[in-house]
Design an enzyme around this catalytic site. Structure first.
Site, PDB file in Angstrom:
ATOM      1  CG  HIS A  37       3.418   6.727   2.783  1.00  0.00           C
ATOM      2  ND1 HIS A  37       2.245   6.528   3.580  1.00  0.00           N
ATOM      3  CD2 HIS A  37       3.956   5.680   2.609  1.00  0.00           C
ATOM      4  CE1 HIS A  37       2.293   5.454   4.125  1.00  0.00           C
ATOM      5  NE2 HIS A  37       3.388   4.551   3.079  1.00  0.00           N
ATOM      6  CG  HIS A  40       5.303   5.862   7.039  1.00  0.00           C
ATOM      7  ND1 HIS A  40       5.686   5.901   5.811  1.00  0.00           N
ATOM      8  CD2 HIS A  40       5.397   4.463   7.321  1.00  0.00           C
ATOM      9  CE1 HIS A  40       5.880   4.838   5.242  1.00  0.00           C
ATOM     10  NE2 HIS A  40       5.753   3.728   6.175  1.00  0.00           N
ATOM     11  CE  LYS A 152      -0.559  -0.733   2.771  1.00  0.00           C
ATOM     12  NZ  LYS A 152       0.630  -1.051   2.997  1.00  0.00           N
ATOM     13  CB  ALA A 187      -0.736   6.030   1.565  1.00  0.00           C
ATOM     14  CB  SER A 188       1.870   1.079   0.210  1.00  0.00           C
ATOM     15  OG  SER A 188       2.920   0.367   0.182  1.00  0.00           O
ATOM     16  NE  ARG A 190       7.432  -3.971  -0.670  1.00  0.00           N
ATOM     17  CZ  ARG A 190       7.483  -4.371   0.583  1.00  0.00           C
ATOM     18  NH1 ARG A 190       6.427  -4.154   1.433  1.00  0.00           N
ATOM     19  NH2 ARG A 190       8.573  -4.893   0.995  1.00  0.00           N
TER      20      ARG A 190
HETATM   21  P1  AMP Z   1       6.489   0.297   6.990  1.00  0.00           P
HETATM   22  O1  AMP Z   1       7.362   1.587   6.899  1.00  0.00           O
HETATM   23  O2  AMP Z   1       5.812   0.191   5.521  1.00  0.00           O
HETATM   24  O3  AMP Z   1       6.928  -0.917   7.619  1.00  0.00           O
HETATM   25  O4  AMP Z   1       5.137   0.778   7.818  1.00  0.00           O
HETATM   26  C1  AMP Z   1       5.469   1.305   9.117  1.00  0.00           C
HETATM   27  C2  AMP Z   1       4.244   1.611   9.768  1.00  0.00           C
HETATM   28  O5  AMP Z   1       3.354   2.520   9.291  1.00  0.00           O
HETATM   29  C3  AMP Z   1       3.200   0.184  10.006  1.00  0.00           C
HETATM   30  O6  AMP Z   1       2.795   0.382  11.145  1.00  0.00           O
HETATM   31  C4  AMP Z   1       2.412   0.391   8.691  1.00  0.00           C
HETATM   32  O7  AMP Z   1       1.206  -0.196   8.947  1.00  0.00           O
HETATM   33  C5  AMP Z   1       2.227   1.873   8.611  1.00  0.00           C
HETATM   34  N1  AMP Z   1       1.599   2.407   7.589  1.00  0.00           N
HETATM   35  C6  AMP Z   1       1.946   2.295   6.359  1.00  0.00           C
HETATM   36  N2  AMP Z   1       1.234   2.514   5.536  1.00  0.00           N
HETATM   37  C7  AMP Z   1       0.115   3.290   6.066  1.00  0.00           C
HETATM   38  C8  AMP Z   1      -1.080   3.630   5.856  1.00  0.00           C
HETATM   39  N3  AMP Z   1      -1.464   3.826   4.560  1.00  0.00           N
HETATM   40  N4  AMP Z   1      -2.131   4.090   6.830  1.00  0.00           N
HETATM   41  C9  AMP Z   1      -1.860   3.793   8.038  1.00  0.00           C
HETATM   42  N5  AMP Z   1      -0.587   3.382   8.312  1.00  0.00           N
HETATM   43  C10 AMP Z   1       0.206   2.904   7.436  1.00  0.00           C
END
Ligand code: AMP
Length: 283
Positions: A37, A40, A152, A187-188, A190
């Site tokens: 999203h 990322h 995040k 933003a996530s 999930r």
């Molecule tokens: P993930 O795919 O959830 O493991 O996240 C991969 C990377 O993206 C990690 O460093 C997270 O902290 C970062 N990330 C995920 N969501 C956000 C967000 N809303 N804002 C900033 N970084 C994010």
């Protein structure tokens, strides 16, 4: 911007990185689990200022999921992710199979004490061992000079900084700002699990945290500010609150008072349906 090259093995990854290093280019790494999203993608923009070449990784790391968590249902959308990355400055995407990262006979775990035992670590035993192990491997196998992680996942960023320091990993770790949806929800990947009703409630988490910071600034004792915020979240419709706490930004230990409000961080996790919503902000 152009379509990034896709590689699936360590060997291919290292061939590219060696070529870049030989040309004197600095290499940056953006580790992700995919389902990308704008949060990322902001990491790619963020690291672009510090490096010449950017690698994004997409790997849903099984060892950081606990029993009963969403490993099997975690969103996987490689085609959309590659399209999204092609609109950024990303040069290469590393998409390994689990067997490439954890071949038969793999038997090492990177495990930290202290910082991994509190907050997310207390709620998700073993989670940070999985994160620290895979991130250490990705940093070493990519031979990157710089890697970026989002604020995040504030505790994850703190854990990775600690591992890098403790193991003298030859990498600079950057923390990039938390990116939000228009209504303030962090933003996530999930967030896709939220129903419409839950999604409307979710936006209030950020609002309540902002109000909590205001309470602290106007002299409310920390425990009282945390208690008021917790109650507000429950009144709004969150099902339960895993924690809402004001901590030291490096050790993540709970603070009893803030002498310098610039050095405190408010961390919270609230539950809605099957989703644990993480948020945090500086106090
Ligand atoms: P993930 O795919 O959830 O493991 O996240 C991969 C990377 O993206 C990690 O460093 C997270 O902290 C970062 N990330 C995920 N969501 C956000 C967000 N809303 N804002 C900033 N970084 C994010």
């Amino acid at each position: 911007m152009s379509t990034p090259k896709i590689v699936r093995t360590k060997k291919e990854l290292q061939t590219h990185v060696q070529r870049w290093h030989r040309a004197g280019q600095k290499v940056g790494l953006v580790p992700t689990m995919g389902a990308l999203h704008h949060g990322h993608l902001s990491l790619v923009d963020y690291i672009a200022h510090s490096v010449d070449k950017i690698i994004a990784t997409i790997f849903v790391n099984p060892t950081q999921f606990g029993a009963g968590e969403d490993l099997d249902s975690y969103p996987r959308q490689e085609k959309q992710d590659l399209e999204a990355l092609s609109r950024t400055a990303c040069d290469l995407v590393f998409i390994p199979d689990a067997s490439e990262i954890y071949p038969d006979g793999f038997s090492t775990t990177v495990s930290l004490s202290g910082i991994t035992e509190i907050l997310e670590g207390a709620k998700r035993p073993g989670h940070f061992d999985g994160v620290a192990t895979v991130v250490t491997k990705l940093l070493l196998m990519s031979r990157c000079n710089v890697a970026v992680f989002g604020e995040k996942d504030y505790q994850q960023l703190a854990v990775i900084k600690q591992v890098t320091k403790d193991l003298d990993l030859p990498v600079t770790i950057l923390g990039a700002p938390l990116i939000r949806e228009k209504d303030g929800l962090a933003a996530s990947s999930r967030n896709a699990y939220l129903s419409e009703k839950e999604r409307a409630i979710a936006a209030h988490l950020n609002q309540v945290l902002k109000e909590c910071v205001t309470l602290i600034h106007t002299g409310t004792p920390l425990r009282e500010a945390e208690r008021i915020a917790r109650q507000s979240l429950l009144d709004i419709g969150f099902e339960s609150i895993d924690y809402i706490t004001i901590v030291d930004p490096t050790s993540l230990k709970q603070l009893d008072s803030v002498t310098d409000i610039n050095t405190a961080r408010l961390l919270a996790v609230a539950r809605l349906g099957r989703v644990r919503l993480l948020d945090n902000m500086p106090v």
